[in-house]
Design an enzyme around this catalytic site. Structure first.
Site, PDB file in Angstrom:
ATOM      1  N   LYS A  20     -78.385-106.733  -6.504  1.00 42.01           N
ATOM      2  CA  LYS A  20     -79.167-106.245  -6.977  1.00 42.01           C
ATOM      3  C   LYS A  20     -79.856-106.754  -7.846  1.00 42.01           C
ATOM      4  O   LYS A  20     -79.663-107.903  -7.984  1.00 42.01           O
ATOM      5  CB  LYS A  20     -78.421-105.003  -7.723  1.00 42.01           C
ATOM      6  N   TYR A  60     -77.942 -93.316  -3.788  1.00 43.09           N
ATOM      7  CA  TYR A  60     -77.441 -92.815  -4.682  1.00 43.09           C
ATOM      8  C   TYR A  60     -76.826 -91.213  -4.892  1.00 43.09           C
ATOM      9  O   TYR A  60     -76.622 -91.067  -5.832  1.00 43.09           O
ATOM     10  CB  TYR A  60     -77.832 -93.863  -5.953  1.00 43.09           C
ATOM     11  N   PHE A  68     -75.404 -91.273 -16.354  1.00 44.70           N
ATOM     12  CA  PHE A  68     -76.253 -92.431 -15.789  1.00 44.70           C
ATOM     13  C   PHE A  68     -77.445 -93.070 -14.929  1.00 44.70           C
ATOM     14  O   PHE A  68     -78.063 -93.725 -14.670  1.00 44.70           O
ATOM     15  CB  PHE A  68     -75.552 -93.923 -16.118  1.00 44.70           C
ATOM     16  N   ARG A  96     -65.321-104.626  -0.828  1.00 39.44           N
ATOM     17  CA  ARG A  96     -64.736-104.228  -2.236  1.00 39.44           C
ATOM     18  C   ARG A  96     -64.495-105.420  -2.778  1.00 39.44           C
ATOM     19  O   ARG A  96     -64.430-105.025  -4.184  1.00 39.44           O
ATOM     20  CB  ARG A  96     -64.186-102.860  -1.782  1.00 39.44           C
ATOM     21  N   THR A 102     -66.184-101.847 -10.128  1.00 37.91           N
ATOM     22  CA  THR A 102     -67.330-101.023 -10.715  1.00 37.91           C
ATOM     23  C   THR A 102     -67.479-102.182 -12.256  1.00 37.91           C
ATOM     24  O   THR A 102     -68.386-102.720 -12.495  1.00 37.91           O
ATOM     25  CB  THR A 102     -67.450 -99.750 -11.043  1.00 37.91           C
ATOM     26  N   ARG A 113     -68.038-109.848  -9.302  1.00 42.01           N
ATOM     27  CA  ARG A 113     -67.981-109.928 -10.231  1.00 42.01           C
ATOM     28  C   ARG A 113     -67.532-109.893 -11.419  1.00 42.01           C
ATOM     29  O   ARG A 113     -67.822-110.181 -12.515  1.00 42.01           O
ATOM     30  CB  ARG A 113     -67.774-107.985 -10.256  1.00 42.01           C
ATOM     31  N   ASN A 123     -74.293-104.915 -12.750  1.00 39.79           N
ATOM     32  CA  ASN A 123     -73.012-105.546 -12.180  1.00 39.79           C
ATOM     33  C   ASN A 123     -72.820-106.326 -10.650  1.00 39.79           C
ATOM     34  O   ASN A 123     -72.646-106.946  -9.476  1.00 39.79           O
ATOM     35  CB  ASN A 123     -71.691-105.051 -11.501  1.00 39.79           C
ATOM     36  N   HIS A 126     -73.840-104.526  -4.662  1.00 37.90           N
ATOM     37  CA  HIS A 126     -73.554-103.330  -4.093  1.00 37.90           C
ATOM     38  C   HIS A 126     -72.660-103.866  -3.278  1.00 37.90           C
ATOM     39  O   HIS A 126     -73.152-104.549  -2.043  1.00 37.90           O
ATOM     40  CB  HIS A 126     -74.598-102.216  -3.526  1.00 37.90           C
ATOM     41  N   GLU A 137     -75.432 -96.067   5.156  1.00 35.97           N
ATOM     42  CA  GLU A 137     -76.207 -96.892   4.320  1.00 35.97           C
ATOM     43  C   GLU A 137     -76.947 -98.475   5.587  1.00 35.97           C
ATOM     44  O   GLU A 137     -78.387 -98.176   4.864  1.00 35.97           O
ATOM     45  CB  GLU A 137     -75.528 -97.843   2.887  1.00 35.97           C
TER      46      GLU A 137
HETATM   47  N1  UDP Z   1     -72.855 -96.958 -12.896  1.00 40.69           N
HETATM   48  C1  UDP Z   1     -73.108 -97.156 -13.880  1.00 40.69           C
HETATM   49  N2  UDP Z   1     -72.478 -97.289 -14.997  1.00 40.69           N
HETATM   50  C2  UDP Z   1     -71.672 -95.984 -14.884  1.00 40.69           C
HETATM   51  C3  UDP Z   1     -70.896 -96.376 -13.752  1.00 40.69           C
HETATM   52  C4  UDP Z   1     -71.531 -97.129 -12.319  1.00 40.69           C
HETATM   53  O1  UDP Z   1     -74.545 -97.870 -14.210  1.00 40.69           O
HETATM   54  O2  UDP Z   1     -70.553 -95.563 -15.628  1.00 40.69           O
HETATM   55  C5  UDP Z   1     -73.680 -97.616 -12.199  1.00 40.69           C
HETATM   56  C6  UDP Z   1     -73.210 -99.029 -11.605  1.00 40.69           C
HETATM   57  O3  UDP Z   1     -74.389-100.154 -11.688  1.00 40.69           O
HETATM   58  C7  UDP Z   1     -72.539 -98.934 -10.333  1.00 40.69           C
HETATM   59  C8  UDP Z   1     -73.325 -97.831  -9.894  1.00 40.69           C
HETATM   60  O4  UDP Z   1     -73.581 -96.571 -10.644  1.00 40.69           O
HETATM   61  O5  UDP Z   1     -72.820 -99.801  -9.964  1.00 40.69           O
HETATM   62  C9  UDP Z   1     -72.718 -96.795  -8.199  1.00 40.69           C
HETATM   63  O6  UDP Z   1     -71.643 -97.121  -9.804  1.00 40.69           O
HETATM   64  P1  UDP Z   1     -69.926 -96.543  -8.528  1.00 40.69           P
HETATM   65  O7  UDP Z   1     -68.896 -95.875  -9.167  1.00 40.69           O
HETATM   66  O8  UDP Z   1     -70.554 -95.859  -6.980  1.00 40.69           O
HETATM   67  O9  UDP Z   1     -69.411 -98.043  -8.140  1.00 40.69           O
HETATM   68  P2  UDP Z   1     -69.773 -99.233  -7.138  1.00 40.69           P
HETATM   69  O10 UDP Z   1     -69.045 -98.631  -5.549  1.00 40.69           O
HETATM   70  O11 UDP Z   1     -71.270 -99.679  -7.485  1.00 40.69           O
HETATM   71  O12 UDP Z   1     -68.527-100.235  -7.602  1.00 40.69           O
HETATM   72 MG    MG Z   2     -69.850 -96.754  -4.880  1.00 41.19          MG
END
Ligand code: UDP
Ligand code: MG
Length: 160
Positions: A20, A60, A68, A96, A102, A113, A123, A126, A137
């Site tokens: 990112k 997304y 958010f 993952r 996350t 992370r 974070n 992705h 994707e």
């Molecule tokens: N995100 C955020 N606030 C939140 C949850 C998610 O800003 O409370 C952002 C964060 O950058 C995250 C992305 O949205 O990586 C996608 O969310 P997801 O739950 O899919 O998390 P990931 O798969 O990236 O771990």
């Molecule tokens: Mg995700």
């Protein structure tokens, strides 16, 4: 508790990994690529570019009702990202795990992370959350001809 999505499958899969904008700005591109390379996955696509708002919104789209979401789109389009396609047995769940939770404060030390970030909103990386989303994707972020099929010389030393 049994978390089936965290159990590595035996199938060859593909996953979309993205550094990112904060990861790029913080000079962590090499470090992040290196984690997947060293693990033994195969890089099949790689590019740096600034992603258009429409692409970020499509990527997304499952989160569009979240409070958010506007900030997330602003963040992802705030500077160049590094888009990658990776292939391997069980690569989706394994990536993952390598990435970590996350919320970077809850991510285990040793994960990307967990080692390199402190906030959910920053974070740095992705990773696709299912094989289906991996395919979706990669098709979304790469044009035909941008992906490369090849056989790494190390392959016989990685899988028997
Ligand atoms: N995100 C955020 N606030 C939140 C949850 C998610 O800003 O409370 C952002 C964060 O950058 C995250 C992305 O949205 O990586 C996608 O969310 P997801 O739950 O899919 O998390 P990931 O798969 O990236 O771990
Ligand atoms: Mg995700």
């Amino acid at each position: 508790i049994f978390l089936p999505h965290l159990v590595a499958s035996l199938e060859v899969e593909e996953t979309y990994i993205m550094v990112k904008p904060d990861g790029v700005q913080r000079g962590l591109v090499g470090e992040i690529i290196s984690r997947f390379e060293k693990k033994g996955f195969k890089l099949t696509g790689l590019k740096l570019f600034r992603c258009p708002k429409e692409l970020a919104q499509e990527h997304y789209k499952d989160l569009q009702s979240k409070p958010f979401f506007p900030k997330l789109i602003e963040y992802i389009t705030s500077g160049p990202v590094v888009s990658m396609a990776w292939e391997g047995v069980g690569v989706v769940a394994s990536a993952r795990k390598l990435i970590g939770s996350t919320n970077p404060l809850q991510a285990e030390p040793g994960t990307i992370r967990g080692d390199l970030a402190v906030q959910t909103g920053r974070n740095i990386v992705h990773g696709s959350d299912s094989p289906e989303n991996g395919k979706r994707e990669i098709a979304l972020w790469f044009k035909e001809g941008e992906l490369c099929q090849w056989t790494p010389a190390q392959e016989p030393w990685l899988v028997e």
